[in-house]
Design a protein around this motif. Structure first.
Motif, mmCIF file in Angstrom:
data_model
loop_
_atom_site.group_PDB
_atom_site.id
_atom_site.type_symbol
_atom_site.label_atom_id
_atom_site.label_comp_id
_atom_site.label_asym_id
_atom_site.label_seq_id
_atom_site.Cartn_x
_atom_site.Cartn_y
_atom_site.Cartn_z
ATOM 1 N N VAL A 1 -19.124 -27.714 -82.961
ATOM 2 C CA VAL A 1 -18.250 -28.692 -81.753
ATOM 3 C C VAL A 1 -16.996 -29.314 -82.400
ATOM 4 O O VAL A 1 -16.057 -29.304 -81.811
ATOM 5 C CB VAL A 1 -18.618 -30.095 -82.362
ATOM 6 C CG1 VAL A 1 -18.477 -30.750 -83.947
ATOM 7 C CG2 VAL A 1 -18.125 -31.170 -80.972
ATOM 8 N N ALA A 2 -16.349 -27.934 -83.428
ATOM 9 C CA ALA A 2 -15.037 -27.807 -84.224
ATOM 10 C C ALA A 2 -14.714 -26.266 -83.011
ATOM 11 O O ALA A 2 -15.061 -25.601 -83.090
ATOM 12 C CB ALA A 2 -15.432 -27.674 -85.034
ATOM 13 N N GLU A 3 -13.367 -27.049 -83.081
ATOM 14 C CA GLU A 3 -12.043 -26.094 -82.647
ATOM 15 C C GLU A 3 -11.478 -25.716 -83.637
ATOM 16 O O GLU A 3 -9.911 -26.292 -84.259
ATOM 17 C CB GLU A 3 -11.195 -26.273 -81.013
ATOM 18 C CG GLU A 3 -10.424 -25.139 -80.446
ATOM 19 C CD GLU A 3 -10.432 -25.547 -79.167
ATOM 20 O OE1 GLU A 3 -9.639 -24.818 -78.677
ATOM 21 O OE2 GLU A 3 -10.185 -27.171 -78.841
ATOM 22 N N PHE A 4 -11.774 -24.519 -84.714
ATOM 23 C CA PHE A 4 -11.185 -24.262 -85.459
ATOM 24 C C PHE A 4 -9.941 -22.743 -85.584
ATOM 25 O O PHE A 4 -9.870 -22.603 -84.660
ATOM 26 C CB PHE A 4 -12.022 -23.671 -86.947
ATOM 27 C CG PHE A 4 -12.876 -22.597 -86.433
ATOM 28 C CD1 PHE A 4 -12.101 -21.960 -86.905
ATOM 29 C CD2 PHE A 4 -13.004 -22.862 -85.490
ATOM 30 C CE1 PHE A 4 -12.938 -20.304 -86.879
ATOM 31 C CE2 PHE A 4 -14.316 -21.251 -85.445
ATOM 32 C CZ PHE A 4 -13.860 -20.051 -85.725
ATOM 33 N N PRO A 5 -8.656 -23.570 -86.321
ATOM 34 C CA PRO A 5 -8.616 -21.394 -86.699
ATOM 35 C C PRO A 5 -8.234 -20.422 -86.913
ATOM 36 O O PRO A 5 -9.240 -20.617 -88.096
ATOM 37 C CB PRO A 5 -7.077 -21.918 -87.608
ATOM 38 C CG PRO A 5 -6.942 -23.316 -87.867
ATOM 39 C CD PRO A 5 -8.986 -23.700 -87.363
ATOM 40 N N TYR A 6 -9.084 -19.849 -86.228
ATOM 41 C CA TYR A 6 -9.370 -18.234 -86.141
ATOM 42 C C TYR A 6 -8.307 -17.381 -86.903
ATOM 43 O O TYR A 6 -7.529 -17.077 -86.186
ATOM 44 C CB TYR A 6 -10.447 -17.882 -84.890
ATOM 45 C CG TYR A 6 -11.062 -16.330 -84.929
ATOM 46 C CD1 TYR A 6 -11.480 -15.244 -85.795
ATOM 47 C CD2 TYR A 6 -12.588 -17.104 -84.671
ATOM 48 C CE1 TYR A 6 -12.571 -14.484 -86.385
ATOM 49 C CE2 TYR A 6 -13.866 -16.010 -84.790
ATOM 50 C CZ TYR A 6 -13.446 -15.349 -85.404
ATOM 51 O OH TYR A 6 -14.625 -14.020 -85.580
ATOM 52 N N LEU A 7 -8.237 -17.222 -88.157
ATOM 53 C CA LEU A 7 -7.141 -16.757 -89.223
ATOM 54 C C LEU A 7 -7.500 -15.312 -88.546
ATOM 55 O O LEU A 7 -5.634 -15.100 -88.335
ATOM 56 C CB LEU A 7 -7.093 -17.379 -90.228
ATOM 57 C CG LEU A 7 -7.326 -18.656 -90.839
ATOM 58 C CD1 LEU A 7 -7.347 -18.336 -92.344
ATOM 59 C CD2 LEU A 7 -5.914 -19.248 -90.054
ATOM 60 N N ALA A 8 -8.425 -14.205 -88.332
ATOM 61 C CA ALA A 8 -8.344 -13.230 -88.288
ATOM 62 C C ALA A 8 -7.144 -12.900 -86.777
ATOM 63 O O ALA A 8 -7.137 -11.661 -86.540
ATOM 64 C CB ALA A 8 -8.842 -12.611 -88.888
#
Length: 402
Positions: A278-285
């Motif tokens: 459910v989370a939209e997160f910062p995909y750092l790579a």
């Protein structure tokens, strides 16, 4: 009733968050509220391994018997949180009970996209395939079935088509796109997968869906968007999922393709967190916001967010993998596996063993491995490098690893 931590949801992210919390806080009260009938279990095997004769469904449990008692976790099953007051930190469930919290985690996952066909909602022979109850229902029916129609060309639908065919059932797979798993697979690979499915005996119908369904003499009579008629005994729907964000939206949490969180898992209101599907997160790579479905992400993200809820200060930099298999083909991938990107296929054995690079301006953004094992860390390193490469250089990379 008041708890230090309330977890809304009952899947991998919820179960792993409990581990994360307890790694730092052995005393704080934990309540898990889940709409499921069961304690957290793995969903992935439901479309494949769980159908093997003699498979013990107890193996699906994420934690062993007694774990939640040992960790002093309370849980409410077959229960849904329907209202939230973030200012006073109070939740209400569908039974009318309230509970206070210090920290709340949304691990609500996704829900099946509904089939928009006349008569589908009323038919007892139109079923969705998402959870253990869906699996058990299909398992009870399967001995009496000769023909099953699966609507939707997602991973679970494709895997289930292969599984039911191997069990001797006739299967028709209908999907609205040109090829299955179309959001992930480039066209050439997707059409190749169609050939594999047909060789397995699966009937595939592309560019279609069902628009009308009626019951007649124990059969399902259906009509497609293109006007064709179809007779089957059971329609199984797997058109993918959408994030369960209704409560979060009503509460005012920021969202787009899910609940937006920072690199620690914090949502836009204090003391609110989200993890997993459910989370939209910062995909750092990749330097972008993403929502990723799958057990690996839910497991890793859930644990880290649980640790942070209990006072840790960890950044989520994991690159989760996704995988599926059909027959003898085993796919594993990381990064941005998006068919809208440019792609390059490099095969050591055409159509059987190779790698698919997903590209943006010659920079590798995603890597999908076909029947190549123990190379995920190599793929992650390649994506993190984020340097432009020629097609010849990318092809040579695979040769260097084999």
């Amino acid at each position: 009733m008041h708890y230090r931590y309330v977890i809304i949801g009952g899947g991998w992210a919820a179960a792993s968050a409990i581990e994360g919390i307890r790694s730092s806080d052995r005393e704080g009260g934990i309540l898990m509220v889940s709409r499921e009938n069961h304690l957290p279990y793995e969903r992935g095997p439901l479309s494949k391994d769980a159908w093997v004769s003699g498979f013990d469904l107890g193996r699906l449990a994420i934690h062993p018997d007694g774990y939640y008692d040992e960790e002093h976790v309370d849980f409410r099953l077959r229960c849904e949180i329907v209202e939230m007051d973030p200012d006073n930190r109070v939740l209400w469930d569908d039974r009318g009970d309230s509970v206070g919290y210090d920290e709340v985690l949304f691990a609500t996952g996704g829900k099946p996209k509904r089939l928009n066909a006349h008569g589908a909602a009323e038919s007892p022979n139109v079923r969705y395939f998402r959870d253990l109850e869906d699996f058990l229902d299909l398992q009870r029916r399967v001995e009496q079935l000769q023909h099953v129609t699966i609507v939707g060309g997602g991973v679970a639908g494709v895997e289930l088509a292969g599984t039911l065919t191997a069990l001797g059932r006739q299967v028709t797979l209908i999907f609205p796109e040109e090829w299955p798993i179309h959001r992930l697979l480039p066209r050439s690979l997707g059409t190749g997968l169609l050939d594999v499915m047909r060789d397995m005996g699966i009937e595939t119908v592309s560019g279609e869906t069902l628009v009308d369904i009626r019951e007649e003499s124990g059969f399902v009579r259906a009509r497609t968007y293109g006007g064709n008629d179809l007779t089957t005994q059971l329609v199984v729907v797997d058109q993918g999922t959408e994030p369960q964000v209704e409560l979060a939206e009503a509460t005012g949490l920021d969202g787009d393709d899910g609940i937006v969180v920072d690199d620690h898992g914090r949502a836009s209101k204090p003391h609110a967190w989200a993890a997993g599907d459910v989370a939209e997160f910062p995909y750092l790579a990749l330097n972008q916001l993403m929502r990723v479905e799958g057990a690996d992400h839910a497991r890793q993200h859930g644990r880290l967010v649980g640790e942070n809820m209990a006072g840790a200060d960890r950044v989520y930099d994991h690159m989760p993998f996704k995988g599926f298999h059909l027959g003898e083909l085993v796919f594993e991938g990381v990064g941005e596996l998006n068919s809208r990107l440019d792609s390059q296929e490099v095969w050591t054995e055409p159509g059987r063993e190779g790698v698919i690079y997903y590209l943006w301006e010659d920079v590798v953004r995603g890597v999908l491995l076909c029947n190549i094992h123990d190379r995920l860390d190599w793929a992650r390193s390649l994506i993190r490098e984020a340097r432009p490469m020629s097609s010849a250089d990318r092809a040579a990379l695979l040769q260097a690893r084999t």
